[in-house]
Design an enzyme around this catalytic site. Structure first.
Site, short mmCIF file in Angstrom:
data_model
loop_
_atom_site.label_atom_id
_atom_site.label_comp_id
_atom_site.label_asym_id
_atom_site.label_seq_id
_atom_site.Cartn_x
_atom_site.Cartn_y
_atom_site.Cartn_z
N ASP A 126 0.82 -1.20 0.00
CA ASP A 126 0.00 0.00 0.00
C ASP A 126 0.86 1.26 0.00
O ASP A 126 1.92 1.32 0.63
CB ASP A 126 -0.89 -0.02 1.25
CG ASP A 126 -1.89 1.10 1.31
OD1 ASP A 126 -2.37 1.52 0.24
OD2 ASP A 126 -2.24 1.54 2.43
N HIS A 127 0.44 2.28 -0.72
CA HIS A 127 1.00 3.64 -0.64
C HIS A 127 2.52 3.71 -0.71
O HIS A 127 3.15 4.42 0.09
CB HIS A 127 0.54 4.34 0.64
CG HIS A 127 -0.79 5.00 0.50
ND1 HIS A 127 -1.01 6.04 -0.37
CD2 HIS A 127 -1.98 4.76 1.11
CE1 HIS A 127 -2.28 6.43 -0.28
NE2 HIS A 127 -2.88 5.65 0.60
N GLU A 136 -2.59 6.58 -7.69
CA GLU A 136 -3.49 7.61 -7.15
C GLU A 136 -3.29 8.91 -7.91
O GLU A 136 -2.16 9.32 -8.18
CB GLU A 136 -3.20 7.83 -5.66
CG GLU A 136 -4.11 8.84 -5.00
CD GLU A 136 -3.84 8.96 -3.50
OE1 GLU A 136 -3.93 10.09 -2.98
OE2 GLU A 136 -3.54 7.94 -2.86
N HIS A 175 -7.66 10.19 4.94
CA HIS A 175 -7.00 9.17 5.75
C HIS A 175 -7.26 9.46 7.22
O HIS A 175 -7.38 10.62 7.64
CB HIS A 175 -5.49 9.18 5.49
CG HIS A 175 -5.10 8.57 4.19
ND1 HIS A 175 -5.48 7.30 3.80
CD2 HIS A 175 -4.35 9.04 3.17
CE1 HIS A 175 -4.97 7.03 2.62
NE2 HIS A 175 -4.30 8.07 2.20
N ALA A 222 -11.79 4.57 4.15
CA ALA A 222 -13.16 4.07 4.36
C ALA A 222 -13.54 4.01 5.83
O ALA A 222 -14.71 3.87 6.15
CB ALA A 222 -13.31 2.68 3.74
N SER A 223 -12.55 4.12 6.73
CA SER A 223 -12.87 4.11 8.16
C SER A 223 -13.73 5.32 8.50
O SER A 223 -13.34 6.46 8.26
CB SER A 223 -11.58 4.16 8.99
OG SER A 223 -10.86 2.95 8.88
#
Length: 302
Positions: free
Chosen positions: A80-81, A132, A178, A208-209
């Protein structure tokens, strides 16, 4: 079973649900994701953030890959990222076949150049690439991006970016953040619709949190087929540790670890239900699903 990220996303998209991608840092996190996915009969993704990669290195990758292979449901493993070419190359050499090349901190031309180079590298390993365009604000894993630095994804620029880089999935910025939302989330669904109308590749929503169910559902309707979740799972882990240790100092280490796994698993199960992926594992264990992913990848190469 160790699954292809491409297949997971394409099958999710055609069946109108989304894959939950959960950041993991240790064995407890990995067990929480796999156990939740198995109990929910759901596919899922184990995600390794660069900070976790620096902490666990190739051992963490090996742990995730083995856990995915041993799972009874489709699980893929994803970097990720990642903003560094050396980290991406190390992950690919260690066996990952799914990475995010994150050049969002760069200017648009530099982001395009970085992403194109990383995509070419990853595709040599047969790996899937997420990128992204735009920039998401918020704080996660020690990285803070101020709200003033955030930039929404431009639909027309997104088309140019995908065509120029050859990426397999695109993370979009439509008001998502984020970490924790400091105010009620406001997502630009008109922008997301325009992006979906212009692009055929899977779309991803980070942050999404904390998003309410209605926003999750609307995002899926408009083509999002992967949600990243980190903050809520981390909070469940830390809260469990604090509660277990502070309330009973005589507890055994494995009891404390087990309680942490249960706390994270509960959060993850809720997300799998929210994303609509529960009870869909069987959709990924068919020749058609693998053919779909293969044809999708081939079509982008032509």
């Amino acid at each position: 079973m160790l699954a292809s990220t491409q297949e997971l996303l394409e099958t999710a998209r055609i069946n109108s649900y989304a894959i939950g991608a959960f950041n993991v840092y240790n064995l407890e996190g990995v067990k929480a994701v796999v156990n939740a996915a198995e109990d929910a009969a759901s596919p899922a993704m184990l995600q390794i953030h660069p900070s976790a990669l620096r902490y666990g290195r190739s051992s963490l990758i090996a742990l995730c890959l083995e856990a995915a292979r041993s799972a009874t449901v489709p699980i893929s493993v994803h970097l990720d990222h990642s903003t560094q070419a050396k980290d991406i190359q190390a992950a690919l050499k260690a066996g990952l076949t799914s990475i995010m090349a994150d050049g969002s901190h760069l200017s648009y031309p530099e982001n395009l150049k970085f992403t194109r180079e990383m995509t070419q590298l990853a595709h040599q390993y047969g790996a899937v690439v997420e990128a992204e365009i735009g920039r998401i604000s918020g704080t996660e894993d020690g990285l803070t991006i101020a709200e003033k630095e955030a930039k929404m994804t431009d639909p027309d620029q997104a088309v140019e970016f995908v065509q120029a880089t050859g990426v397999d999935a695109l993370a979009v910025t439509i008001g998502n953040v984020h970490g924790e939302y400091k105010s009620p989330p406001r997502l630009d669904f008109d922008r997301l619709l325009k992006i979906r109308q212009r692009l055929s590749i899977p779309l991803v929503l980070h942050g999404a949190s904390g998003l309410p169910a209605a926003m999750i559902g609307r995002s899926i309707q408009l083509g999002v087929c992967k949600f990243n979740v980190n903050t809520e799972v981390r909070q469940a882990y830390m809260s469990s540790l604090q509660q277990e240790i502070c309330h009973d100092t005589d507890k055994d280490l494995l009891e404390v670890a087990g309680a942490a796994i249960s706390a994270m698993k509960s959060v993850i199960e809720d997300k799998l239900l929210l994303f609509g992926s529960a009870h869909t594992a069987h959709l990924h264990d068919t020749p058609y699903a693998h053919l779909l992913a293969s044809q999708s990848k081939m079509s982008k190469m032509l």
